[in-house]
Design a protein around this motif. Structure first.
Motif, PDB file in Angstrom:
ATOM      1  N   HIS A  17       0.850  -1.190   0.000  1.00 29.99           N
ATOM      2  CA  HIS A  17       0.000   0.000   0.000  1.00 29.99           C
ATOM      3  C   HIS A  17       0.887   1.241   0.000  1.00 29.99           C
ATOM      4  O   HIS A  17       1.805   1.346   0.807  1.00 29.99           O
ATOM      5  CB  HIS A  17      -0.899   0.030   1.233  1.00 29.99           C
ATOM      6  CG  HIS A  17      -1.852  -1.125   1.302  1.00 29.99           C
ATOM      7  ND1 HIS A  17      -2.962  -1.224   0.501  1.00 29.99           N
ATOM      8  CD2 HIS A  17      -1.839  -2.239   2.061  1.00 29.99           C
ATOM      9  CE1 HIS A  17      -3.608  -2.340   0.776  1.00 29.99           C
ATOM     10  NE2 HIS A  17      -2.939  -2.990   1.715  1.00 29.99           N
ATOM     11  N   THR A  25       1.161  -7.086  -5.467  1.00 31.51           N
ATOM     12  CA  THR A  25       1.354  -8.176  -4.517  1.00 31.51           C
ATOM     13  C   THR A  25       2.623  -8.932  -4.885  1.00 31.51           C
ATOM     14  O   THR A  25       3.122  -8.829  -6.001  1.00 31.51           O
ATOM     15  CB  THR A  25       0.159  -9.154  -4.523  1.00 31.51           C
ATOM     16  OG1 THR A  25       0.050  -9.737  -5.814  1.00 31.51           O
ATOM     17  CG2 THR A  25      -1.128  -8.454  -4.151  1.00 31.51           C
ATOM     18  N   GLU A  69      -0.170  -7.236   4.939  1.00 33.78           N
ATOM     19  CA  GLU A  69      -0.258  -5.927   4.299  1.00 33.78           C
ATOM     20  C   GLU A  69       0.897  -5.064   4.780  1.00 33.78           C
ATOM     21  O   GLU A  69       1.176  -4.990   5.981  1.00 33.78           O
ATOM     22  CB  GLU A  69      -1.603  -5.279   4.608  1.00 33.78           C
ATOM     23  CG  GLU A  69      -2.752  -6.080   4.026  1.00 33.78           C
ATOM     24  CD  GLU A  69      -4.084  -5.363   4.129  1.00 33.78           C
ATOM     25  OE1 GLU A  69      -4.106  -4.117   4.164  1.00 33.78           O
ATOM     26  OE2 GLU A  69      -5.108  -6.064   4.160  1.00 33.78           O
TER      27      GLU A  69
END
Length: 96
Positions: A17, A25, A69
């Motif tokens: 992010h 990813t 994440e």
């Protein structure tokens, strides 16, 4: 950061992010019995190898699938000029 246990050698999905890798990813392999607290990702910027740091912010495990994440950390990343502020660099590295 994470209380998820993972075995060394197991694969997990890193979700990035912010920063230049926003929305991408990567399938990673655990190098210990824990998720990496920080990942450094490298990219060529104007022909120079540039390091971008991402910190673990959230992790989840669903059955045998683990995802983590990571959020961009500009303070630990190599500095990069904003594209709009780069201007004309022709001759910047010319030697006299």
């Amino acid at each position: 950061m994470s209380d998820i246990t993972i075995s060394e050698g197991a694969e997990y999905t890193a979700i990035f992010h912010g920063g230049p890798f926003d929305g991408t990813t990567d399938t990673r392999t655990a190098t210990s019995d824990a998720l990496d607290d920080e990942i450094t990702v490298y990219a060529d910027v104007e022909g120079l190898q540039t390091a971008f740091a991402y910190r673990l912010t959230k992790a989840r495990q669903v059955l045998d699938q683990t995802s983590a994440e990571y959020t961009y950390d500009p303070s630990d990343s190599d500095p990069v000029d904003d594209l709009q502020e780069r201007g004309d660099r022709s001759g910047e590295f010319d030697r006299e």
